[in-house]
Design an enzyme around this catalytic site. Structure first.
Site, PDB file in Angstrom:
ATOM      1  N   GLU A  60     -95.157  27.142 113.937  1.00  0.00           N
ATOM      2  CA  GLU A  60     -96.381  27.970 113.260  1.00  0.00           C
ATOM      3  C   GLU A  60     -96.758  27.682 112.008  1.00  0.00           C
ATOM      4  O   GLU A  60     -97.994  27.609 111.431  1.00  0.00           O
ATOM      5  CB  GLU A  60     -95.999  29.647 113.340  1.00  0.00           C
ATOM      6  N   ALA A 166     -74.004   5.892 137.593  1.00  0.00           N
ATOM      7  CA  ALA A 166     -74.610   4.756 138.406  1.00  0.00           C
ATOM      8  C   ALA A 166     -73.698   4.367 139.557  1.00  0.00           C
ATOM      9  O   ALA A 166     -72.632   4.334 139.406  1.00  0.00           O
ATOM     10  CB  ALA A 166     -75.150   3.516 137.631  1.00  0.00           C
ATOM     11  N   THR A 212     -62.147   6.449 131.653  1.00  0.00           N
ATOM     12  CA  THR A 212     -63.232   5.780 131.083  1.00  0.00           C
ATOM     13  C   THR A 212     -63.026   4.934 129.890  1.00  0.00           C
ATOM     14  O   THR A 212     -63.315   3.770 129.801  1.00  0.00           O
ATOM     15  CB  THR A 212     -64.390   6.753 131.032  1.00  0.00           C
ATOM     16  N   ASP A 216     -63.109   1.124 129.661  1.00  0.00           N
ATOM     17  CA  ASP A 216     -64.485   0.436 129.183  1.00  0.00           C
ATOM     18  C   ASP A 216     -64.322   0.351 127.719  1.00  0.00           C
ATOM     19  O   ASP A 216     -65.068  -0.266 127.353  1.00  0.00           O
ATOM     20  CB  ASP A 216     -65.568   1.348 129.578  1.00  0.00           C
ATOM     21  N   LEU A 220     -70.505   4.927 123.105  1.00  0.00           N
ATOM     22  CA  LEU A 220     -71.020   6.195 123.666  1.00  0.00           C
ATOM     23  C   LEU A 220     -72.188   6.637 122.368  1.00  0.00           C
ATOM     24  O   LEU A 220     -72.450   7.513 122.173  1.00  0.00           O
ATOM     25  CB  LEU A 220     -70.332   7.286 123.889  1.00  0.00           C
ATOM     26  N   ARG A 223     -77.763   3.431 120.892  1.00  0.00           N
ATOM     27  CA  ARG A 223     -78.042   1.883 120.656  1.00  0.00           C
ATOM     28  C   ARG A 223     -79.436   1.400 121.157  1.00  0.00           C
ATOM     29  O   ARG A 223     -80.003   0.706 120.840  1.00  0.00           O
ATOM     30  CB  ARG A 223     -76.870   1.041 120.481  1.00  0.00           C
ATOM     31  N   GLU A 301     -70.575  11.637 131.607  1.00  0.00           N
ATOM     32  CA  GLU A 301     -70.782  10.285 132.087  1.00  0.00           C
ATOM     33  C   GLU A 301     -69.769   9.507 132.847  1.00  0.00           C
ATOM     34  O   GLU A 301     -69.785   8.440 133.184  1.00  0.00           O
ATOM     35  CB  GLU A 301     -71.051   9.276 130.875  1.00  0.00           C
ATOM     36  N   THR A 306     -63.441  13.118 136.490  1.00  0.00           N
ATOM     37  CA  THR A 306     -64.143  14.080 135.573  1.00  0.00           C
ATOM     38  C   THR A 306     -65.557  14.428 136.145  1.00  0.00           C
ATOM     39  O   THR A 306     -65.679  15.997 136.360  1.00  0.00           O
ATOM     40  CB  THR A 306     -64.530  13.358 134.183  1.00  0.00           C
ATOM     41  N   SER A 309     -64.968  17.022 139.030  1.00  0.00           N
ATOM     42  CA  SER A 309     -64.184  18.277 138.591  1.00  0.00           C
ATOM     43  C   SER A 309     -65.550  19.258 138.235  1.00  0.00           C
ATOM     44  O   SER A 309     -65.558  20.530 138.424  1.00  0.00           O
ATOM     45  CB  SER A 309     -63.338  18.064 137.310  1.00  0.00           C
TER      46      SER A 309
END
Length: 363
Positions: A60, A166, A212, A216, A220, A223, A301, A306, A309
């Site tokens: 506003e 994915a 994960t 990996d 996270l 980028r 992710e 996980t 769950s």
């Protein structure tokens, strides 16, 4: 078309513009909501504004400031459209409801009420008590959807939960190595990953499990998209995260939920879970602690355990499932989620069919 119908049509037109403006700050305003404002006089827009980020002027204020010197006298004959109820409290900025009263607008049109406890109808009351006409509920569903994370946090007292993964065309989220352990597997392409990073940028936090992190070693971050990096959350009930993991060593803010005593080391906070065997209790505890930390939204992710769950606990709000064209033939089976009775749509993104699901039966 009656005069009332014409007014309704005009109100919806300008409210859509408010929503467009609000989205200019997507991912930038938390913990505040995204808000857009439009000032109209005799069918002409004379001012526009949106809230850029927390601590800066609200929509506003920016809309009023945008009015040219030649049009300032028209403010008292104008209608201001705002996608969310004007605030009524002093925070880092003064109440917008008082600004509207001082400016002397002829009419105020509000997309939806603000259910934040310090507002919750008070802004509308202030404006109405000043004798200004107020219309509430124009494109209400769209305006609430715009700030669904903000509303979930304030109404359910937990973060808004978005699931994302994915999977291959035959239903796997990754391969296993010769020892039967999960291994890094690229399934989606760069276009899909860019959209995933946009999801990260528009949520306060991102959550993964210990597997994960061990497999990996992810960072996270955002980028592939312009925006802030989310707070990283890890569920680690068996203290399995390697000490040299990026999440523990790259200086970014991370919260680890597990068996270790609660403490803080550099930018890593360890939170001891009261129960590590009951995954529903773990999910609830993680969300409760996250909310107490001020986290309003989190994207989950992985990995499979996980994600499942949160699905089994029915504590999720929307899901993005990237279904790739490629086949893996074997590996880690993807989480199971049903679309029966839920609103969902499918679109093509890169090498994937993206299924977006909204959970109307959430807890």
């Amino acid at each position: 078309m009656t005069d009332k119908d014409r007014e309704q049509t005009a109100d919806e037109k300008y409210m859509r513009r408010c929503i467009e403006l609000a989205l200019c700050a997507e991912g930038q305003t938390s913990p505040n909501p995204m808000v857009g404002a439009v000032i109209v006089c005799d069918g002409r827009i004379i001012g526009e504004g949106w809230h850029h980020r927390a601590g800066e002027p609200h929509a506003e204020v920016n809309a009023v400031r945008s009015v040219s010197n030649t049009d300032v006298e028209l403010l008292r004959h104008s209608t201001i459209y705002v996608s969310l109820e004007p605030c009524a409290h002093y925070g880092r900025t003064p109440p917008c409801a008082e600004l509207i009263v001082r400016t002397g607008f002829k009419r105020v049109v509000v997309g939806c009420k603000d259910t934040f406890s310090k507002v919750s109808g008070r802004g509308i009351d202030i404006i109405r008590k000043a004798g200004i006409e107020v219309t509430v509920g124009i494109l209400e569903n769209e305006c609430r959807q715009l700030n669904r994370r903000f509303f979930c946090y304030n109404e359910l007292r937990r973060p808004y939960v978005t699931l994302k993964w994915a999977q291959s065309a035959d239903g796997y989220i990754g391969l296993r190595n010769t020892a039967g352990q999960p291994m890094p597997t690229e399934i989606s392409d760069i276009e899909c990953r860019r959209l995933s990073h946009r999801l990260r940028a528009t949520n306060d936090a991102i959550l993964v499990g210990a597997t994960t992190v061990a497999v990996d070693n992810p960072s996270l971050t955002t980028r592939l998209w312009t925006g802030k990096d989310p707070i990283r959350l890890v569920i680690d009930p068996n203290n399995r995260i390697p000490s040299d993991s990026k999440l523990l060593t790259d200086g970014g803010k991370t919260i680890v939920f597990g068996k270790l005593n609660s403490c803080e080391v550099d930018n890593v906070r360890y939170v001891q879970l009261t129960s590590c065997t009951d995954m529903r209790k773990t999910v609830i505890n993680v969300l409760k602690t996250s909310a107490e930390t001020g986290i309003q939204s989190v994207v989950i992710e992985g990995g499979k355990t996980t994600l499942q769950s949160f699905i089994d606990s029915n504590v999720w709000d929307e899901a993005y499932v990237f279904c790739a064209d490629k086949l893996l033939f074997d590996g880690v089976v993807a989480p199971k989620i049903t679309t029966r009775g839920l609103k969902y749509d499918t679109q093509r993104v890169g090498n994937c069919a993206l299924i977006h699901i909204e959970n109307s039966r959430r807890e």
